[in-house]
Every structure is written in structure tokens, then in C-alpha cells.
Design an enzyme around this catalytic site. Structure first.
Site, PDB file in Angstrom:
ATOM      1  N   ARG A  24       0.802  -1.006   0.119  1.00  0.00           N
ATOM      2  CA  ARG A  24       0.166   0.466   0.004  1.00  0.00           C
ATOM      3  C   ARG A  24       0.814   1.367  -0.267  1.00  0.00           C
ATOM      4  NH1 ARG A  24      -0.211   4.860   1.714  1.00  0.00           N
ATOM      5  NH2 ARG A  24      -0.470   3.693   4.417  1.00  0.00           N
ATOM      6  N   ASP A  25       1.282   1.891   1.061  1.00  0.00           N
ATOM      7  CA  ASP A  25       2.144   2.385   1.506  1.00  0.00           C
ATOM      8  C   ASP A  25       3.671   2.469   0.544  1.00  0.00           C
ATOM      9  OD1 ASP A  25       3.765   4.940   1.877  1.00  0.00           O
ATOM     10  OD2 ASP A  25       4.261   4.308   3.405  1.00  0.00           O
ATOM     11  N   CYS A 249       7.943   9.492   0.809  1.00  0.00           N
ATOM     12  CA  CYS A 249       6.566  10.154   0.965  1.00  0.00           C
ATOM     13  C   CYS A 249       7.123  11.410  -0.069  1.00  0.00           C
ATOM     14  CB  CYS A 249       6.804  10.676   2.221  1.00  0.00           C
ATOM     15  SG  CYS A 249       5.900  12.520   2.058  1.00  0.00           S
TER      16      CYS A 249
END
Ligand code: MG
Length: 314
Positions: A24-25, A249
Site C-alpha cells: 500500500r504505502d 513520501c
């Protein structure tokens, strides 16, 4: 395969639950989109490597996260696996979609800072909490486990250092909504061990039990394992990591992001801490996934051991 010699250190937990976020991330933050069948195989291989919590996908609107737009197709392909398969839900619509497919664990995602709440959710921190209130309430009414992610717990790319009391306030609010567990995110990877300890102490002082806390460190500045060790010394036993160090990120300056699960497992096994993970199979999985993504894993441990793995598979 070379494995670390296990030399236990005092004051550490006997067992750690790794919350695997690669599917997911990790994939959410990769540039390319991976075919659904490859994602499903990735989740199967992660479960096969002994990971007991494998975050599977996200029910965010496909417009916002096109990499995970196939959640409806993917989830039924893996939902029979004998592991916990949490999924991200941003709102009630996302919760409806997840519940319709039988999801038993969901996660909401809040921000400790106004800047990231605005960037990620186009809401203030408190507006986002208000959005999650009915999501958590309905999930709990259905007997579904709820994790609350909290981003920017240490630093924020727009606001700089994030004051500990500000983070504690939002943590308290998420638990008061009914979240079963929190994941403290160092989204841009700027935390250092003393800061980790200060936040955990402050949370305990506000009545937040360590047992309800997980940590989610990024390795942007090479601090993820040091921060993890500080959290373990505090009694934290839930650690997020991403197989092969996938993802990161989009707001951090460096491509280096999530703590690689293999790097974490190497340290934990070296400390004699049980994870249930078969490091050989995990490294092989990340090497296989790196082949699909067309670039090598940034994980030091994957790089150190992948020669052994590819040798073995021949
Ligand atoms: Mg992350």
C-alpha cells in the site's frame, strides 16, 4: 545465506509485530502502476514470508491514488490469506467499499500539522478528525479493527519541527474517536531517537498506553533503525516497514523513504527478537518485485543478501 548472530540486549520486547506496508504505502508512492495480478502475488509472497499483517491496498478515490485504483479487484484476490489485511479508508464512501468486500481491518489517516492536512486531505486537522468520526464509529459498530495513521509527527516540510504537544493532541483525539491503534509517522524522516522518546513519554503522560502505539519511520536521513530501537526500548512492539524499502513520501526531498522490512528484520533477529519472518523468502520477494519495478531495492539488507538469493534460485 548470512544471518545475524542473535545477541539479545536487555530491556527489549521478546516479539515484535511488523506491520508490512509495501503493497500500500510502498506501491502508492511508486511512479509506475503495477498490474493487479503482480500486486496480489506480492501480498501472497509477503504473507508466505511470515508477515502477519500485510496492508493490502487503499480505498481512496482512484483519482487521488491511481496506483491503487484496482482495490476492488485486488482485495478479493488476497482476502482468503490467513493474515491480517488492513486497508486504508479516507471517508464513509471508502469504508462502504471496504466493508462490502469483507475487510475486517481499516485505517484512517490524519495529520499532526495543518499544512499536511491541507495538502493531503484539503481540510484542517479538526475537519479531518470530524470526517473520520463516523468512519471509525461505523467500523467499530461492525467489529472492525481501526488503525489511525498520523503523519508529520516529528517534522513537516512546510512547518519545520512539530511540537510534541501538538502531536499528542491529535493522537488523543484519534483514540477518543475509537481507534484501536495509532501509527506515529515520521513522514519526512527527520526524527532522531531523543525526539522519539520525548513523544512516547508525552503520550504516556496523557494516558495513551504504549500498547496502542506503532511507529512508522522513514529512512530519509538514515535514522529509521536508530529511532526504531528507541521505540523498542520504550516498549513499543508494533513497527511499520515496507518490503524492499518500497515507496517513500512525495513531499520528502530524497527518494529514500520507508524503512525496509529486511533492514528491520536483520536488526530484530540480531537482537534475538522474534518476528516470524523468513528473511530469505522476504529478500527473494523484494528482488522479484524490484524486477517488476525495473530498479533495484534501496534496502541495504536486500542488496547485501540478494546475491545469495539469486544464486539459490538458480
Ligand atoms: Mg511511509
Amino acid at each position: 545465506m548470512t544471518l545475524p548472530m542473535a545477541v539479545p540486549a536487555p530491556g527489549l520486547p521478546a516479539r515484535v509485530r511488523i506491520h508490512e506496508v509495501g503493497a500500500r504505502d510502498g506501491l502508492q508512492n511508486e511512479k509506475g502502476t503495477v498490474p493487479t495480478e503482480v500486486k496480489a502475488e506480492f501480498v501472497r509472497r509477503l504473507a508466505g514470508a511470515g508477515l502477519t499483517t500485510v496492508e493490502a491496498t487503499s480505498f481512496v478515490h482512484p483519482r487521488w491514488v491511481p496506483q491503487l485504483a484496482d482495490a476492488e479487484q485486488l482485495f478479493p484476490m488476497v482476502s482468503g490469506l490467513p493474515v491480517a489485511l488492513p486497508v486504508l479508508v479516507p471517508n464513509e464512501r471508502g469504508l462502504d467499499r471496504a466493508l462490502a468486500l469483507g475487510a475486517r481491518r481499516v485505517a484512517v489517516f490524519a495529520s499532526a500539522t495543518e499544512s499536511f492536512a491541507k495538502a493531503n486531505l484539503n481540510r484542517t486537522v479538526d475537519e479531518a478528525l470530524a470526517m473520520f468520526e463516523p468512519v471509525v464509529a461505523r467500523a467499530k459498530a461492525e467489529g472492525v479493527h481501526v488503525r489511525g495513521y498520523l503523519s508529520m509527527c516529528f517534522g513537516d516540510p512546510w512547518e519545520g519541527a512539530v511540537p510534541v504537544p501538538q502531536v499528542v493532541r491529535v493522537c488523543r483525539a484519534l483514540l477518543d474517536l475509537g481507534c484501536d491503534e495509532l501509527s506515529l509517522g515520521d513522514t519526512i524522516g527527520v526524527a532522531t531517537p531523543g525526539h522519539v522518546r520525548a513523544l512516547l513519554d508525552a503520550l504516556n503522560a496523557e494516558g495513551v498506553p504504549t500498547a496502542s502505539l506503532g511507529v512508522h519511520f522513514h529512512d530519509t536521513y538514515g535514522q529509521a533503525l536508530a529511532n526504531t530501537l528507541a521505540a523498542l526500548q520504550h516498549g513499543v512492539t508494533t513497527v511499520d516497514a515496507s518490503a524492499g524499502g518500497l515507496g517513500g513520501c512525495p513531499f520528502a526531498k530524497s527518494a529514500t523513504g520507508n524503512l525496509a522490512t529486511e533492514d528491520l528484520v536483520w536488526m530484530l533477529h540480531g537482537l534475538g527478537i522474534d518476528t516470524g519472518v523468513d528473511l530469505d523468502r522476504l529478500v527473494a520477494t523484494s528482488v522479484w518485485m524490484a524486477g517488476h519495478l525495473g530498479r533495484p531495492s534501496p534496502s541495504r539488507t536486500v542488496r547485501a543478501l540478494s546475491h545469495d538469493v539469486s544464486h539459490k534460485e538458480q
